[in-house]
Design a protein around this motif. Structure first.
Motif, mmCIF file in Angstrom:
data_model
loop_
_atom_site.group_PDB
_atom_site.id
_atom_site.type_symbol
_atom_site.label_atom_id
_atom_site.label_comp_id
_atom_site.label_asym_id
_atom_site.label_seq_id
_atom_site.Cartn_x
_atom_site.Cartn_y
_atom_site.Cartn_z
ATOM 1 N N GLU A 108 0.902 -1.399 0.028
ATOM 2 C CA GLU A 108 0.014 0.060 -0.063
ATOM 3 C C GLU A 108 0.749 1.264 -0.041
ATOM 4 O O GLU A 108 0.616 2.053 -0.732
ATOM 5 N N MET A 110 1.630 8.273 3.363
ATOM 6 C CA MET A 110 2.142 7.128 2.867
ATOM 7 C C MET A 110 2.034 5.870 3.678
ATOM 8 O O MET A 110 1.548 4.689 3.493
ATOM 9 N N SER A 140 2.294 1.797 -3.366
ATOM 10 C CA SER A 140 1.333 2.208 -4.425
ATOM 11 C C SER A 140 1.129 3.683 -4.166
ATOM 12 O O SER A 140 0.792 4.449 -5.189
ATOM 13 N N ARG A 141 1.131 4.330 -3.071
ATOM 14 C CA ARG A 141 1.088 5.787 -2.553
ATOM 15 C C ARG A 141 2.249 6.545 -3.095
ATOM 16 O O ARG A 141 2.334 7.682 -3.420
ATOM 17 N N THR A 171 3.756 10.933 0.940
ATOM 18 C CA THR A 171 2.849 11.615 1.585
ATOM 19 C C THR A 171 2.679 13.004 0.866
ATOM 20 O O THR A 171 3.635 13.489 0.287
#
Length: 113
Positions: free
Chosen positions: A70, A87, A73-74, A77
């Motif tokens: 995850e 993030m 993929s972000r 921040t």
């Protein structure tokens, strides 16, 4: 998070810079996610030593875990005028993986002389 202490298993395999280096951040006052810091000093022979210290997220986030995937993929921040999209969860980004002054945290460092 505030009660967390560096495990003895980690201190025995890392170089401890807490007393030997003056480490500082260039993040603005009030910043909660301080994930990178620096150090600089003049060595006895007159050369300069410069260090970059990055919060060691890998101690808390296992490679290929759901949290790792995850966060990747972000990518980062990001901040809007009225909110931010982290993030990592706040416990990590603003506490356990944030290099606040006078708080013991794990970091990965590169030091040039």
């Amino acid at each position: 998070g505030s009660e967390w202490q560096i495990p003895a298993s980690e201190t025995s395999k890392r170089r401890d810079l807490r007393k030997s280096h003056r480490i500082f951040s260039v993040d603005p006052p009030g910043c909660q996610d301080i994930d990178d810091t620096m150090s600089a000093c003049v060595l006895p022979n007159g050369d300069f030593e410069v260090g970059v210290h990055i919060a060691d997220v890998t101690h808390f986030v296992q490679h290929e875990s759901r949290l790792d995937l995850e966060a990747r993929s972000r990518g980062t921040t990001f901040y809007l005028v009225d909110r931010r999209f982290d993030m990592l969860p706040p416990l990590l980004s603003s506490d356990l993986c944030s290099l606040h002054g006078n708080v013991d945290r794990l970091a990965v460092s590169v030091i040039w002389t």
